[in-house]
Scaffold this active site. Structure first.
Site, PDB file in Angstrom:
ATOM      1  N   HIS A   1       0.831  -1.205   0.000  1.00 18.50           N
ATOM      2  CA  HIS A   1       0.000   0.000   0.000  1.00 18.50           C
ATOM      3  C   HIS A   1       0.861   1.250   0.000  1.00 18.50           C
ATOM      4  CE1 HIS A   1       0.621   0.776   4.395  1.00 18.50           C
ATOM      5  NE2 HIS A   1       0.671  -0.536   4.473  1.00 18.50           N
TER       6      HIS A   1
ATOM      7  N   ASP B   1      -0.608   4.262   0.864  1.00 16.86           N
ATOM      8  CA  ASP B   1      -1.149   5.199   1.852  1.00 16.86           C
ATOM      9  C   ASP B   1      -0.441   5.041   3.190  1.00 16.86           C
ATOM     10  OD1 ASP B   1      -2.451   2.659   2.031  1.00 16.86           O
ATOM     11  OD2 ASP B   1      -4.000   3.542   3.304  1.00 16.86           O
TER      12      ASP B   1
ATOM     13  N   ASP C   1       6.517   1.604   6.998  1.00 15.83           N
ATOM     14  CA  ASP C   1       5.178   1.087   6.707  1.00 15.83           C
ATOM     15  C   ASP C   1       4.513   1.937   5.650  1.00 15.83           C
ATOM     16  OD1 ASP C   1       2.825  -0.325   6.875  1.00 15.83           O
ATOM     17  OD2 ASP C   1       2.171   0.568   8.756  1.00 15.83           O
TER      18      ASP C   1
ATOM     19  N   GLU D   1      -5.233   0.925   2.692  1.00 19.82           N
ATOM     20  CA  GLU D   1      -4.944  -0.148   3.640  1.00 19.82           C
ATOM     21  C   GLU D   1      -5.003   0.368   5.066  1.00 19.82           C
ATOM     22  OE1 GLU D   1      -2.801  -3.003   6.184  1.00 19.82           O
ATOM     23  OE2 GLU D   1      -2.343  -0.886   5.840  1.00 19.82           O
ATOM     24  N   GLU D   2      -4.558   1.598   5.263  1.00 17.07           N
ATOM     25  CA  GLU D   2      -4.545   2.180   6.600  1.00 17.07           C
ATOM     26  C   GLU D   2      -5.912   2.747   6.996  1.00 17.07           C
ATOM     27  OE1 GLU D   2      -2.214   1.585   8.384  1.00 17.07           O
ATOM     28  OE2 GLU D   2      -0.276   1.713   7.407  1.00 17.07           O
TER      29      GLU D   2
ATOM     30  N   GLU E   1       4.444  -5.841   4.308  1.00 15.60           N
ATOM     31  CA  GLU E   1       4.237  -5.285   5.646  1.00 15.60           C
ATOM     32  C   GLU E   1       5.506  -5.449   6.500  1.00 15.60           C
ATOM     33  OE1 GLU E   1       1.896  -3.517   6.812  1.00 15.60           O
ATOM     34  OE2 GLU E   1       0.379  -3.748   5.249  1.00 15.60           O
TER      35      GLU E   1
END
Length: 376
Positions: free
Chosen positions: A67, A69, A100, A134-135, A163
């Site tokens: 991701h 974001d 992340d 995703e977040e 991740e």
């Protein structure tokens, strides 16, 4: 190689992609992949930008997933340096998303460039599934892309989700599964009235207490070789009118279960209802299904990744299913083998998020060698 992966990571961090914004990160990644003859497909669902990129048409399909974001930076005054202006200090790269997971995204790209250049005649196909949701609520991201791929019978065989899985040094932990997550909003009904007349009221807080105690002490399962026992946790209880002399009409309880492959959504719901009914409660309950548990056992993907880590670090990783949920929960149900492998997670979502520069270089090597082990 370090300079390449660092420069790309810095370029991604500098794009202020607070969820669900992508802020051009996928365009940058897509340009690098298009130069390698990937076909780039942008999928926009509501407020979310997703990218499906693929090189080749044959199987197996090896996929990098991740991701672009990031979570909000919080109080900017607490950061030592601006969160979207990447800075290297004492061997650490600072910035929101460094760990992340923009460092992982950069390492994937650099590893893929190296692999395609060195192994142009590799087996199968290489793909990327990247989202900007995703977040956040995670409803218009990976799950929607997977629905699209499933509708056209386009399957992922092996998937590395970037991740931040590592604890102390890159590659020391690989997530080869995740627990399921199901949440409930339970409303237990009573009868409101004055506390001085207990025979005229039904106190829902009192009525709820024995049932909640039983749910909290329930042994749901014993876990198994891959998962710890299922955990039931109450996260919020809200009841009352604000007055000390009024019994409320209802109490609302929020709870969550993180569960193993020994259970299913259906079994959990059945057990919860059985306990509530046993206590003769009048109630409503709303369920939220956050993701089913999954496990990737030894096979092509896990063996290839573990071997790559041993080759590059001279150490064997710990296999783990701990932690929260990830987008792997949307990919695994399609039949894909899924693992999570990324940098150390000590500073994720924190002020002054950072990643070790040497870890990013090592991650490139591990990703590259994983591709070699799986596709060559």
């Amino acid at each position: 190689m370090t300079d390449n992966v660092l420069e790309l990571t810095k370029a991604l961090i500098s794009r202020e992609s607070v969820t669900p914004e992508d802020a051009g990160c996928q365009t940058l990644m897509g340009q690098r992949l298009a130069a390698l003859d990937f076909t780039i497909e942008t999928m926009v669902f509501e407020d979310t930008t997703n990218m499906w990129a693929r090189k080749g048409t044959s199987k197996p399909v090896f996929c990098f997933a991740g991701h672009t974001d990031v979570v909000p930076p919080g109080d900017l005054s607490l950061w030592n340096t601006p969160p979207f202006e990447p800075v290297i200090h004492n061997g650490m790269l600072y910035g929101r998303g460094a760990a992340d997971m923009k460092g992982s995204l950069a390492a994937m790209i650099i590893a893929t460039e190296k692999f395609v250049n060195k192994h142009p005649n590799h087996n199968g196909s290489i793909a990327y599934l990247i989202t900007s949701d995703e977040e956040g609520p995670f409803i218009n991201g990976t799950t929607r892309v997977i629905d699209t791929l499933e509708a056209r019978n386009e399957k992922i065989d092996h998937c590395i989700v970037g991740e931040p899985s590592s604890s102390h040094h890159v590659g020391d932990v690989v997530k080869n599964g995740r627990r399921g997550s199901i949440s409930g909003e339970l409303t237990i009904k009573g009868k409101q009235g004055h506390v001085a007349y207990p025979d005229h009221v039904k106190n829902p807080i009192h009525l709820a207490s024995p049932a909640l105690a039983e749910l909290s002490s329930q042994v749901w399962d014993q876990g198994n070789d891959y998962f710890p026992p299922t955990s039931f946790q109450i996260t919020n209880i809200n009841g009352g009118t604000g007055a000390t002399n009024v019994v409320p009409s209802h109490v609302t309880v929020l709870f969550n279960l993180r569960y193993s492959t020994e259970l299913s959504d259906e079994l959990i719901i059945e057990k919860v209802n059985t306990i509530l009914d046993k206590h003769q409660l009048e109630y409503d309950i709303k369920w939220t299904f956050n993701g089913k548990p999954f496990i990737t056992e030894p096979g092509v993907l896990l063996d290839g990744v573990v071997k790559a880590i041993k080759q590059e670090t001279n150490q064997s990783p710990v296999l783990s299913t701990s932690g929260g949920t990830s987008d792997g929960r949307f990919i695994a149900p399609t039949g894909a083998e899924v693992v999570e492998l990324g940098p150390c997670n000590a500073t994720i979502h924190q002020i002054n998020e950072c990643v070790a520069c040497e870890d990013l270089e090592k991650l490139v090597d591990i990703y590259y060698q994983s591709m070699v082990n799986i596709l060559c």
